[in-house]
Design a protein around this motif. Sequence first.
Motif, short mmCIF file in Angstrom:
data_model
loop_
_atom_site.label_atom_id
_atom_site.label_comp_id
_atom_site.label_asym_id
_atom_site.label_seq_id
_atom_site.Cartn_x
_atom_site.Cartn_y
_atom_site.Cartn_z
N ASP A 86 -0.15 22.22 1.25
CA ASP A 86 -0.30 23.41 2.09
C ASP A 86 0.95 23.56 2.96
N PRO A 87 1.73 24.63 2.75
CA PRO A 87 2.98 24.79 3.50
C PRO A 87 2.78 25.06 4.99
N ASP A 88 1.57 25.46 5.39
CA ASP A 88 1.31 25.77 6.80
C ASP A 88 0.77 24.59 7.59
N LEU A 89 0.51 23.50 6.93
CA LEU A 89 -0.04 22.31 7.57
C LEU A 89 0.94 21.73 8.59
N ASP A 90 0.44 21.39 9.79
CA ASP A 90 1.31 20.73 10.76
C ASP A 90 0.71 19.43 11.30
N THR A 91 -0.58 19.19 11.05
CA THR A 91 -1.24 17.99 11.58
C THR A 91 -2.32 17.52 10.60
N ILE A 92 -2.41 16.21 10.44
CA ILE A 92 -3.46 15.59 9.62
C ILE A 92 -4.20 14.59 10.48
N PHE A 93 -5.52 14.60 10.38
CA PHE A 93 -6.37 13.57 10.98
C PHE A 93 -7.02 12.84 9.82
N LEU A 94 -6.69 11.57 9.66
CA LEU A 94 -7.22 10.75 8.57
C LEU A 94 -8.29 9.82 9.11
N LEU A 95 -9.51 9.95 8.59
CA LEU A 95 -10.63 9.09 8.96
C LEU A 95 -10.97 8.25 7.73
N SER A 96 -10.70 6.95 7.82
CA SER A 96 -10.82 6.09 6.65
C SER A 96 -11.02 4.63 7.07
N ASP A 97 -11.48 3.82 6.11
CA ASP A 97 -11.50 2.39 6.38
C ASP A 97 -10.25 1.74 5.79
N GLY A 98 -9.35 2.58 5.29
CA GLY A 98 -7.98 2.19 5.14
C GLY A 98 -7.35 1.77 3.85
N HIS A 99 -7.96 0.98 3.03
CA HIS A 99 -7.21 0.40 1.92
C HIS A 99 -7.30 1.23 0.64
N PRO A 100 -6.14 1.77 0.17
CA PRO A 100 -6.13 2.54 -1.08
C PRO A 100 -6.49 1.65 -2.28
N SER A 101 -7.38 2.15 -3.13
CA SER A 101 -7.78 1.35 -4.29
C SER A 101 -7.77 2.14 -5.59
N GLU A 102 -7.59 3.45 -5.52
CA GLU A 102 -7.56 4.28 -6.73
C GLU A 102 -6.51 5.36 -6.57
N GLY A 103 -6.20 6.01 -7.69
CA GLY A 103 -5.24 7.10 -7.67
C GLY A 103 -3.93 6.70 -8.30
N ARG A 104 -2.99 7.63 -8.30
CA ARG A 104 -1.70 7.41 -8.95
C ARG A 104 -0.93 6.27 -8.30
N ILE A 105 -1.02 6.15 -6.97
CA ILE A 105 -0.35 5.07 -6.25
C ILE A 105 -1.38 4.41 -5.33
N THR A 106 -1.47 3.08 -5.40
CA THR A 106 -2.39 2.34 -4.53
C THR A 106 -1.67 1.37 -3.60
N ASP A 107 -0.40 1.11 -3.85
CA ASP A 107 0.37 0.21 -2.99
C ASP A 107 0.66 0.92 -1.67
N PRO A 108 0.17 0.37 -0.54
CA PRO A 108 0.37 1.04 0.75
C PRO A 108 1.84 1.33 1.08
N LYS A 109 2.74 0.41 0.73
CA LYS A 109 4.16 0.64 1.03
C LYS A 109 4.72 1.81 0.23
N LEU A 110 4.28 1.96 -1.01
CA LEU A 110 4.73 3.10 -1.82
C LEU A 110 4.14 4.41 -1.31
N ILE A 111 2.91 4.37 -0.82
CA ILE A 111 2.31 5.57 -0.23
C ILE A 111 3.07 5.96 1.02
N LEU A 112 3.39 4.99 1.86
CA LEU A 112 4.18 5.28 3.07
C LEU A 112 5.52 5.92 2.70
#
Length: 168
Positions: A86-112
């Motif tokens: 979304d080109p108009d997005l300026d803020t994200i609020f992420l509510l999660s217990d944190g650890h990526p386990s699925e999807g194209r990338i799951t390594d936290p450092k690569l996601i960062l």
Amino acid sequence: VLDVSRSMGWNERLETAKKELLQVLDKLPATTYFNIVVFSHRVWLWKGGLQKADRKNVNNARRWIRGQKPLLGTNTYGALKACFQDPDLDTIFLLSDGHPSEGRITDPKLILGAVREWNRLRDVRIHGIALLKGPAPAAYQSLENQERSLWFMRRLCEQNEGRFREVK
């Protein structure tokens, strides 16, 4: 951005996240634009783009949020990527217990790294609420590393000028 992965069903994590999100929605000024993204193994958007925070949209979003149930894994990469579409997005609020386990990338450092690249010219602020209430059930304790989850979410917020809070 609401995590509805299986682990969010433990110890009332999802209920707490929903409560936090519903409180935020109630406080949005009518001039604000928002959208809701939920994710587990897949990513779902409430609407195709940002919506005005008028009473009708807020009430519809509240109903949609209340209907969310815990599902499978945690596709944090996919959820964040969907937000940055979304080109108009300026803020994200992420509510999660944190650890990526699925999807194209799951390594936290690569996601960062991916988020850094997407945000290089955008200046999107990312705030995070880590919901790590209680221990994982015995059968899943070896899969949940709360320290790693906290590190990832805290770092995501720091790198994107956001605030971080942990809910236990």
